[in-house]
Design a protein around this motif. Structure first.
Motif, PDB file in Angstrom:
ATOM      1  N   ILE A 156      30.974  44.146  34.932  1.00 14.97           N
ATOM      2  CA  ILE A 156      32.124  44.829  35.527  1.00 14.97           C
ATOM      3  C   ILE A 156      31.643  46.008  36.355  1.00 14.97           C
ATOM      4  O   ILE A 156      30.793  46.788  35.907  1.00 14.97           O
ATOM      5  N   LYS A 168      40.598  40.536  33.176  1.00 15.36           N
ATOM      6  CA  LYS A 168      41.300  41.823  33.141  1.00 15.36           C
ATOM      7  C   LYS A 168      42.389  41.811  32.072  1.00 15.36           C
ATOM      8  O   LYS A 168      42.563  42.782  31.327  1.00 15.36           O
ATOM      9  N   GLU A 199      36.342  46.246  37.916  1.00 15.05           N
ATOM     10  CA  GLU A 199      36.410  44.937  38.552  1.00 15.05           C
ATOM     11  C   GLU A 199      35.368  43.994  37.963  1.00 15.05           C
ATOM     12  O   GLU A 199      34.159  44.161  38.165  1.00 15.05           O
ATOM     13  N   PRO A 200      35.787  42.961  37.215  1.00  8.10           N
ATOM     14  CA  PRO A 200      34.844  41.975  36.705  1.00  8.10           C
ATOM     15  C   PRO A 200      34.333  41.101  37.849  1.00  8.10           C
ATOM     16  O   PRO A 200      35.128  40.518  38.590  1.00  8.10           O
TER      17      PRO A 200
END
Length: 212
Positions: free
Chosen positions: A107, A155, A165-166
């Motif tokens: 992430i 998420k 943000e993955p």
């Protein structure tokens, strides 16, 4: 035994975790030996010490202004975090990644506590993750990075806050022997490794003029 069985036995016999890159200059062993297999041992376990070493390697990656934007979620096979990461994978990746000893979600912290964008956050996660997968080689493990997962599902599953943000899922484990594995996966893990030559990648005096 039929011809199909003989062909499968031949392909399985060709399986090997040791597949060093063919290079134009000598490379460090951990770089030459790094590749992304799908045939994993569903019984082999990863120790906490090995996992700690992987994330310690990631922690010491360079980043813009030492912002350290890389964050990870990790689950060992059989625990709830593993299952939640696994559930976000595409069908193709689910067909083999369940045999991993651990699943990791990488992430990027794209916004700081002040709400401002973190410069080069994605690049920082990439650098940290490369450290992680190279340390996996040093630990006698293999790692396969995957874009095939749902960031939105990740998420939701982990209730990630804004600015997280993955970007990558990673299967980490031990190389398997191919028994009981889909023949297509075995075949993919025995195909020759390849890269474009340096003269297509690195230029010198002019764009398109090879430096080497």
């Amino acid at each position: 035994m039929g011809l199909c069985d003989l062909a499968r036995e031949f392909v399985v016999a060709e399986l090997s975790a040791h597949r060093p890159a063919e290079t134009s200059a000598p490379l460090h062993q951990v770089i030459a030996e790094r590749w992304s297999p799908r045939v994993l041992d569903p019984k082999a376990e990863i120790t906490d010490g090995q996992l700690r070493a992987l994330f310690e390697a990631a922690r010491w990656a360079p980043s813009w202004g030492n912002s350290q934007p890389a964050r990870y979620l990790v689950g060992k096979r059989g625990d709830p975090t593993f299952e939640r990461i696994y559930a976000t994978l595409t069908r193709g990746n689910k067909s083999w990644a369940g045999s991993a000893g651990a699943l990791v979600l990488g992430i990027a912290v794209t916004r700081g506590e002040d709400g401002e964008p973190v410069p080069y956050a994605e690049y920082g996660l990439g650098l940290a993750t490369q450290n992680l997968v190279l340390q996996a080689v040093a630990e006698g493990l293999v790692a396969h990075q995957m874009a095939g997962f749902s960031p939105d599902a990740a998420k939701a599953a982990f209730e990630l806050p804004e600015g997280m943000e993955p970007l990558v899922a990673i299967a980490i484990g031990h190389f398997g022997d191919g028994e009981g594995v889909d023949p297509g996966l075995v075949e993919r893990d025995t195909k020759p490794r390849s890269r474009k030559p340096l003269d297509e990648l690195v230029f010198g005096s002019d764009w398109g003029t090879p430096a080497f």
